[in-house]
Design a protein around this motif. Structure first.
Motif, short mmCIF file in Angstrom:
data_model
loop_
_atom_site.label_atom_id
_atom_site.label_comp_id
_atom_site.label_asym_id
_atom_site.label_seq_id
_atom_site.Cartn_x
_atom_site.Cartn_y
_atom_site.Cartn_z
N UNK A 1 18.63 37.30 24.46
CA UNK A 1 17.29 37.11 23.91
C UNK A 1 16.46 36.13 24.74
N UNK A 2 17.10 35.30 25.53
CA UNK A 2 16.38 34.32 26.34
C UNK A 2 16.26 34.75 27.79
N UNK A 3 16.56 35.99 28.09
CA UNK A 3 16.46 36.49 29.46
C UNK A 3 14.99 36.54 29.90
N UNK A 4 14.78 36.41 31.20
CA UNK A 4 13.41 36.39 31.72
C UNK A 4 12.76 37.77 31.67
N UNK A 5 13.53 38.84 31.71
CA UNK A 5 12.96 40.18 31.70
C UNK A 5 12.33 40.53 30.35
N UNK A 6 12.76 39.89 29.29
CA UNK A 6 12.24 40.19 27.95
C UNK A 6 10.88 39.57 27.72
N UNK A 7 10.50 38.63 28.52
CA UNK A 7 9.23 37.93 28.30
C UNK A 7 8.09 38.70 28.85
N UNK B 1 20.09 33.44 36.95
CA UNK B 1 19.75 32.53 35.88
C UNK B 1 20.18 33.09 34.52
N UNK B 2 20.08 34.41 34.36
CA UNK B 2 20.48 35.01 33.09
C UNK B 2 21.98 34.88 32.85
N UNK B 3 22.76 34.91 33.92
CA UNK B 3 24.21 34.74 33.79
C UNK B 3 24.54 33.33 33.32
N UNK B 4 23.81 32.37 33.81
CA UNK B 4 24.02 30.98 33.39
C UNK B 4 23.68 30.83 31.91
N UNK B 5 22.60 31.47 31.48
CA UNK B 5 22.21 31.39 30.07
C UNK B 5 23.26 32.01 29.16
N UNK B 6 23.83 33.12 29.58
CA UNK B 6 24.87 33.76 28.76
C UNK B 6 26.15 32.95 28.76
N UNK B 7 26.48 32.34 29.88
CA UNK B 7 27.65 31.47 29.93
C UNK B 7 27.45 30.25 29.04
N UNK B 8 26.27 29.70 29.07
CA UNK B 8 25.98 28.57 28.18
C UNK B 8 25.98 28.99 26.71
N UNK B 9 25.67 30.25 26.43
CA UNK B 9 25.78 30.76 25.07
C UNK B 9 27.20 30.70 24.56
N UNK B 10 28.15 31.05 25.43
CA UNK B 10 29.57 30.94 25.06
C UNK B 10 29.94 29.49 24.81
N UNK B 11 29.43 28.61 25.64
CA UNK B 11 29.71 27.17 25.47
C UNK B 11 29.12 26.67 24.15
N UNK C 1 21.98 29.73 18.19
CA UNK C 1 21.49 29.58 19.56
C UNK C 1 22.45 30.22 20.55
N UNK C 2 23.75 30.01 20.37
CA UNK C 2 24.74 30.63 21.25
C UNK C 2 24.76 32.14 21.12
N UNK C 3 24.63 32.65 19.91
CA UNK C 3 24.63 34.10 19.68
C UNK C 3 23.45 34.76 20.38
N UNK C 4 22.27 34.18 20.24
CA UNK C 4 21.10 34.76 20.88
C UNK C 4 21.16 34.64 22.40
N UNK C 5 21.78 33.58 22.89
CA UNK C 5 21.94 33.44 24.34
C UNK C 5 22.88 34.50 24.89
N UNK C 6 23.95 34.81 24.16
CA UNK C 6 24.88 35.84 24.60
C UNK C 6 24.23 37.23 24.52
N UNK C 7 23.45 37.47 23.49
CA UNK C 7 22.79 38.77 23.35
C UNK C 7 21.72 39.00 24.40
#
Length: 75
Positions: A69-75, A1-11, A61-67
């Protein structure tokens, strides 16, 4: 799921660049140099109010997704 979030950050970042191009060169500048008064007001609103809001929102939003910040491990 984190890979999808980072890919969507690029988008999201690509959408920010596309929105910047279309807001400035397709909507803003042609209206700004038009002879019609309503077009001039619309061009000013597009260039100086809407374009920064749209591009900054998508870009941040894209920058934070690539970094990650929205990963599940950080919560």
């Amino acid at each position: 799921m984190n890979t999808i979030k980072r890919t969507l950050g690029i988008i999201w970042l690509l959408l920010a660049f596309a929105a910047a191009y279309f807001c400035v060169f397709e909507f803003g500048l042609p209206k700004l140099f038009s002879d019609n008064q309503e077009d001039l007001v619309f061009g000013i609103i597009i260039l100086f109010i809407l374009t920064p809001l749209i591009v900054a929102g998508l870009g941040i939003f894209g920058y934070f997704a690539i970094k990650g910040e929205y990963d599940l491990e950080k919560m």
